[in-house]
Design a protein around this motif. Sequence first.
Motif, PDB file in Angstrom:
ATOM      1  N   ARG A  91       0.777  -1.156   0.122  1.00 18.91           N
ATOM      2  CA  ARG A  91       0.091   0.000  -0.322  1.00 18.91           C
ATOM      3  C   ARG A  91       0.964   1.132  -0.062  1.00 18.91           C
ATOM      4  N   TRP A  92       0.180   2.093  -0.721  1.00 17.20           N
ATOM      5  CA  TRP A  92       1.091   3.442  -0.929  1.00 17.20           C
ATOM      6  C   TRP A  92       2.686   3.666  -1.829  1.00 17.20           C
ATOM      7  N   LEU A 113       0.837  13.764  -0.746  1.00 16.20           N
ATOM      8  CA  LEU A 113       0.096  12.029   0.419  1.00 16.20           C
ATOM      9  C   LEU A 113      -0.249  12.084   1.174  1.00 16.20           C
ATOM     10  N   ILE A 168      -0.708   9.245   4.115  1.00 14.45           N
ATOM     11  CA  ILE A 168      -0.267   8.680   4.698  1.00 14.45           C
ATOM     12  C   ILE A 168       0.290   8.847   5.937  1.00 14.45           C
ATOM     13  N   ARG A 173       7.924   2.746   3.380  1.00 12.56           N
ATOM     14  CA  ARG A 173       8.312   2.266   1.775  1.00 12.56           C
ATOM     15  C   ARG A 173       9.120   2.988   1.190  1.00 12.56           C
TER      16      ARG A 173
END
Length: 219
Positions: A23-24, A46, A49, A57
């Motif tokens: 995710r992301w 973003l 997030i 990430r």
Amino acid sequence: MATNRSYQDACGAAHALDLVGERWALLVVRELLLGPKRYSDLKEDLPGISTNVLATRLSELERHGVLRKEKLPPPSRAQVYELTPWGLELEPVIRLIGRWGARSPAHRRDAHLSISTFVLSLRTNFDPGRAAGADLLLELRIGEHRFRATVAGGEFEVIPGRAEGPHAVLDGGPKTLASLVYGGRPVADAEAAGELTVSGDRAAVERFLNCFTLPEPAF
């Protein structure tokens, strides 16, 4: 290198998802396709997030060779994240996914729209048929960012940087510009609302706005 939650599948697509399927992850890549950014820039672009997830990430993508950390030259010396040449190869993938997703009837067009998302949408939704015969050079000013947009020979290019001697300049936020390109909003309406400034050849502006089309809904 696969993530801890590897699919353990020999398919290249499965391995790609091991690398960028968390995710992301692809949205982080999307935000770096137009150039390097600082951690704070990514966090701002973003907004959904969390700090921990973004850090994770970035670390994973760096470990996989998708991006790297660099220091800007003096006097800044700020640390930025940028895609590797291999990471940059994800642009057509992200553009295809974006166009596929835009066909969903559930697609929310009123949600957050980053500058990178809008600019990449122009690359994704350029329609050569509509641009036939057009020869245009525009400068897009979105906040402190400048983009050189060219339509010529049925092809389109938009890259960061100023345009020398543009036919016109459009200055507005990404959601305002998107409403003009995709929503059919009149330029005069956005100007009257104080959301847009236009200078130069207004006919060139209208010609430019007509060069893009969204895909038809899937059902």
